[in-house]
Write a protein that holds these residues in place. Structure first.
Motif, PDB file in Angstrom:
ATOM      1  N   ASP A  23      21.536  16.528   6.719  1.00  0.00           N
ATOM      2  CA  ASP A  23      22.418  16.930   7.825  1.00  0.00           C
ATOM      3  C   ASP A  23      22.669  15.762   8.777  1.00  0.00           C
ATOM      4  N   ALA A  24      21.668  14.849   8.854  1.00  0.00           N
ATOM      5  CA  ALA A  24      21.808  13.701   9.761  1.00  0.00           C
ATOM      6  C   ALA A  24      21.033  12.538   9.169  1.00  0.00           C
ATOM      7  N   VAL A  25      21.441  11.327   9.548  1.00  0.00           N
ATOM      8  CA  VAL A  25      20.709  10.140   9.096  1.00  0.00           C
ATOM      9  C   VAL A  25      20.506   9.206  10.286  1.00  0.00           C
ATOM     10  N   VAL A  26      19.298   8.627  10.352  1.00  0.00           N
ATOM     11  CA  VAL A  26      18.974   7.722  11.464  1.00  0.00           C
ATOM     12  C   VAL A  26      18.453   6.411  10.891  1.00  0.00           C
ATOM     13  N   LEU A  27      18.940   5.305  11.433  1.00  0.00           N
ATOM     14  CA  LEU A  27      18.448   3.983  11.051  1.00  0.00           C
ATOM     15  C   LEU A  27      17.471   3.504  12.117  1.00  0.00           C
ATOM     16  N   ALA A  28      16.205   3.323  11.725  1.00  0.00           N
ATOM     17  CA  ALA A  28      15.176   2.818  12.653  1.00  0.00           C
ATOM     18  C   ALA A  28      14.730   1.463  12.133  1.00  0.00           C
ATOM     19  N   LEU A  29      15.649   0.516  12.149  1.00  0.00           N
ATOM     20  CA  LEU A  29      15.489  -0.787  11.496  1.00  0.00           C
ATOM     21  C   LEU A  29      15.771  -1.902  12.492  1.00  0.00           C
ATOM     22  N   PRO A  30      15.264  -3.120  12.235  1.00  0.00           N
ATOM     23  CA  PRO A  30      15.726  -4.250  13.045  1.00  0.00           C
ATOM     24  C   PRO A  30      17.253  -4.346  12.938  1.00  0.00           C
ATOM     25  N   PRO A  31      17.924  -4.816  13.989  1.00  0.00           N
ATOM     26  CA  PRO A  31      19.389  -4.729  14.035  1.00  0.00           C
ATOM     27  C   PRO A  31      20.098  -5.428  12.890  1.00  0.00           C
ATOM     28  N   ALA A  32      19.574  -6.573  12.430  1.00  0.00           N
ATOM     29  CA  ALA A  32      20.255  -7.290  11.342  1.00  0.00           C
ATOM     30  C   ALA A  32      20.215  -6.472  10.059  1.00  0.00           C
ATOM     31  N   GLN A  33      19.192  -5.633   9.894  1.00  0.00           N
ATOM     32  CA  GLN A  33      19.098  -4.809   8.681  1.00  0.00           C
ATOM     33  C   GLN A  33      19.867  -3.500   8.831  1.00  0.00           C
TER      34      GLN A  33
ATOM     35  N   GLY B  49      18.875   5.316  22.451  1.00  0.00           N
ATOM     36  CA  GLY B  49      19.129   5.357  21.023  1.00  0.00           C
ATOM     37  C   GLY B  49      20.609   5.631  20.892  1.00  0.00           C
ATOM     38  N   TRP B  50      21.207   5.192  19.808  1.00  0.00           N
ATOM     39  CA  TRP B  50      22.627   5.471  19.598  1.00  0.00           C
ATOM     40  C   TRP B  50      22.744   6.745  18.766  1.00  0.00           C
ATOM     41  N   TRP B  51      23.535   7.704  19.234  1.00  0.00           N
ATOM     42  CA  TRP B  51      23.725   8.958  18.494  1.00  0.00           C
ATOM     43  C   TRP B  51      25.195   9.317  18.483  1.00  0.00           C
ATOM     44  N   ASP B  52      25.755   9.459  17.292  1.00  0.00           N
ATOM     45  CA  ASP B  52      27.135   9.892  17.138  1.00  0.00           C
ATOM     46  C   ASP B  52      27.081  11.323  16.599  1.00  0.00           C
ATOM     47  N   GLY B  53      27.308  12.287  17.503  1.00  0.00           N
ATOM     48  CA  GLY B  53      27.175  13.700  17.133  1.00  0.00           C
ATOM     49  C   GLY B  53      28.225  14.142  16.130  1.00  0.00           C
ATOM     50  N   ARG B  54      29.365  13.441  16.097  1.00  0.00           N
ATOM     51  CA  ARG B  54      30.415  13.823  15.147  1.00  0.00           C
ATOM     52  C   ARG B  54      29.998  13.404  13.730  1.00  0.00           C
ATOM     53  N   LEU B  55      29.510  12.159  13.616  1.00  0.00           N
ATOM     54  CA  LEU B  55      29.081  11.685  12.285  1.00  0.00           C
ATOM     55  C   LEU B  55      27.678  12.163  11.934  1.00  0.00           C
ATOM     56  N   ARG B  56      26.923  12.566  12.945  1.00  0.00           N
ATOM     57  CA  ARG B  56      25.491  12.891  12.800  1.00  0.00           C
ATOM     58  C   ARG B  56      24.745  11.672  12.244  1.00  0.00           C
ATOM     59  N   LEU B  57      24.958  10.584  12.959  1.00  0.00           N
ATOM     60  CA  LEU B  57      24.396   9.278  12.598  1.00  0.00           C
ATOM     61  C   LEU B  57      23.713   8.703  13.836  1.00  0.00           C
ATOM     62  N   GLY B  58      22.493   8.180  13.677  1.00  0.00           N
ATOM     63  CA  GLY B  58      21.764   7.636  14.830  1.00  0.00           C
ATOM     64  C   GLY B  58      21.138   6.285  14.526  1.00  0.00           C
ATOM     65  N   VAL B  59      20.790   5.572  15.607  1.00  0.00           N
ATOM     66  CA  VAL B  59      20.095   4.278  15.495  1.00  0.00           C
ATOM     67  C   VAL B  59      19.046   4.222  16.593  1.00  0.00           C
ATOM     68  N   CYS B  60      17.842   3.763  16.253  1.00  0.00           N
ATOM     69  CA  CYS B  60      16.840   3.477  17.290  1.00  0.00           C
ATOM     70  C   CYS B  60      16.010   2.288  16.825  1.00  0.00           C
ATOM     71  N   GLY B  61      15.228   1.746  17.744  1.00  0.00           N
ATOM     72  CA  GLY B  61      14.386   0.591  17.405  1.00  0.00           C
ATOM     73  C   GLY B  61      14.036  -0.185  18.653  1.00  0.00           C
ATOM     74  N   ASP B  62      13.126  -1.143  18.490  1.00  0.00           N
ATOM     75  CA  ASP B  62      12.651  -1.879  19.675  1.00  0.00           C
ATOM     76  C   ASP B  62      13.785  -2.589  20.402  1.00  0.00           C
ATOM     77  N   PHE B  63      14.831  -3.030  19.644  1.00  0.00           N
ATOM     78  CA  PHE B  63      15.912  -3.794  20.294  1.00  0.00           C
ATOM     79  C   PHE B  63      16.715  -2.934  21.252  1.00  0.00           C
ATOM     80  N   LEU B  64      16.609  -1.591  21.147  1.00  0.00           N
ATOM     81  CA  LEU B  64      17.307  -0.696  22.079  1.00  0.00           C
ATOM     82  C   LEU B  64      16.362  -0.148  23.142  1.00  0.00           C
ATOM     83  N   GLY B  65      15.099  -0.565  23.090  1.00  0.00           N
ATOM     84  CA  GLY B  65      14.124   0.024  24.010  1.00  0.00           C
ATOM     85  C   GLY B  65      13.454  -0.988  24.914  1.00  0.00           C
ATOM     86  N   GLY B  66      13.918  -2.248  24.904  1.00  0.00           N
ATOM     87  CA  GLY B  66      13.306  -3.248  25.782  1.00  0.00           C
ATOM     88  C   GLY B  66      12.270  -4.094  25.065  1.00  0.00           C
TER      89      GLY B  66
END
Ligand SMILES: Cc1cc2nc3c(=O)[nH]c(=O)nc-3n(C[C@H](O)[C@H](O)[C@H](O)COP(=O)(O)OP(=O)(O)OC[C@H]3O[C@@H](n4cnc5c(N)ncnc54)[C@H](O)[C@@H]3O)c2cc1C
Length: 363
Positions: free
Chosen positions: A165-175, A308-325
């Motif tokens: 239903d949703a996918v989240v990338l919890a990866l370093p930004p280059a990956q 974290g980045w969340w696109d509710g329309r695509l149900r796609l998210g991104v999180c990781g240390d680079f977005l948290g300081g």
């Protein structure tokens, strides 16, 4: 508002602190989480490697080194509460390293921050957080596909038949960037521009020398080394009186200047740098170097508001240390900010966060 349902089936790509903490938060809300990672288990940059080597008596040995994040601190009250729970569960413990007398002070020392380590090895906290998720280890995710029924994940040339239903990338930004590119070009571009600092790390064993047991940690000011630690003196790690188990981190500038060198050359240069800094030769028994291309985000003057980045329309998210300081705490806080956005508790503040990203990373 397109919120995230309680019984949703979610693919989380990356089982470092961000992915594991997000998996825990979503499972606590009733979601079924499938956790994909290219490694053999969780932890990511909270890493411990077991090195096989042969000692002077020709005995086969296996020695563990915490070669990623050596420790972390806890500034934010929500993160402090999570750390306290992990301490209670026995997978995190307080660490009070004795500094070498010639060392620079620890960066958090002026704030009086405690240091924590996961135990018995650095992967343990992520392992505990990820319990209950469906693991898919040794699966390097190479693509994401949107199908009429939801997201499909393509890893190591396998297209999994599960649909999410949703996918989240919890990866370093280059990956994360190439996986985002076909679906969210703006995020892909922002991720590709985030600056990460490299770190060459050497794991080595030497004979103990007089005085080598009198300190646990050093931050040398001159030379190639940014951090020197005695792994065997850390809580719960294997210790032998006659040996020192070194973990050496090169400074970011030195690592960048030597990024494409052979690991054997790096290990030798870092062993020499340690002997020079200590002012005494060491009798080495074993050494191996590991390159972290994306060790730490380059964090500027300001603390980034965790997001974290969340696109509710695509149900796609991104999180990781680079977005948290940055750091373990930043990864955890980004995961929790994303979990709130996914649950519709807080809408993603895209405009504010874009302004912060611009300020921090020049994006
Ligand atoms: C040498 C070093 C020293 C550090 N020192 C400190 C410190 O003192 N204090 C501190 O707080 N932090 C420190 N850190 C940083 C800290 O480890 C990280 O900030 C934090 O662990 C990042 O967590 P994350 O979940 O965002 O990313 P990661 O831990 O990098 O997790 C990402 C995961 O994604 C997986 N992955 C990547 N690509 C794919 C793919 N295509 N498919 C599937 N899986 C994939 C990786 O295997 C990894 O498990 C250090 C890091 C290093 C390397």
């Amino acid at each position: 508002m397109n919120t995230f349902g309680k019984a949703s089936k979610v693919a989380v790509i990356g089982a470092g602190m961000a992915g594991s903490a997000l998996a825990r938060a979503l499972m606590d809300e009733g979601a079924a989480v499938h956790l994909f990672d290219k490694s053999r288990g969780p932890g990511g940059r909270m890493a411990t490697r077991r090195c096989a080597w042969t000692d002077a008596q020709r005995d086969a040995r296996l020695t563990a080194f915490d070669h990623g994040a050596p420790c972390f601190s806890a500034q934010d009250s929500a993160f402090r509460a999570a750390v306290a729970q992990a301490v209670h569960a026995g997978c995190v413990t307080n660490w009070q390293p004795r500094l070498h007398p010639q060392s620079l002070p620890c960066p958090d020392a002026e704030q009086g921050s405690a240091h924590f380590v996961a135990a018995p090895d650095m992967t343990q906290w992520c392992r505990q957080l990820a319990q209950g998720a469906m693991p898919r280890w040794e699966q390097a995710v190479q693509g994401l596909r949107r199908t009429p029924r939801g997201w499909a994940v393509e890893s190591s040339d396998v297209l999994w038949t599960d649909v999410f239903d949703a996918v989240v990338l919890a990866l370093p930004p280059a990956q994360a960037s190439p996986l985002l590119a076909p679906h969210q070009r703006e995020w892909a571009q922002r991720a590709s521009l985030a600056v990460m600092q490299p770190c060459w790390t050497t794991m080595a064993v030497s004979d103990a020398t007089p005085g080598s047991h009198a300190w646990d940690l050093a931050r040398p000011e001159p030379g190639a080394l940014g951090l020197v630690l005695r792994n065997e003196s850390r809580p719960g790690r294997e210790a032998r009186r006659d040996e020192v188990h070194w973990v050496l981190h090169a400074k970011a500038g030195w690592s960048r200047a030597h990024i494409d060198q052979e690991p054997a050359w790096i290990a030798s240069a870092m062993q020499q740098a340690l002997a020079e800094w200590l002012g005494a030769p060491l009798r080495w028994q074993h050494a191996v170097a590991h390159r972290w291309r994306y060790a730490m985000p380059h964090v500027g003057r300001h603390v980034v508001t965790p997001s974290g980045w969340w696109d509710g329309r695509l149900r796609l998210g991104v999180c990781g240390d680079f977005l948290g300081g940055g750091g373990v705490e930043g990864a955890w806080r980004s995961a929790h900010a994303l979990a709130l956005s996914m649950q519709g508790v807080a809408e993603p503040e895209v405009a504010e966060e874009a302004a912060l990203a611009k300020e921090e990373f020049g994006l």
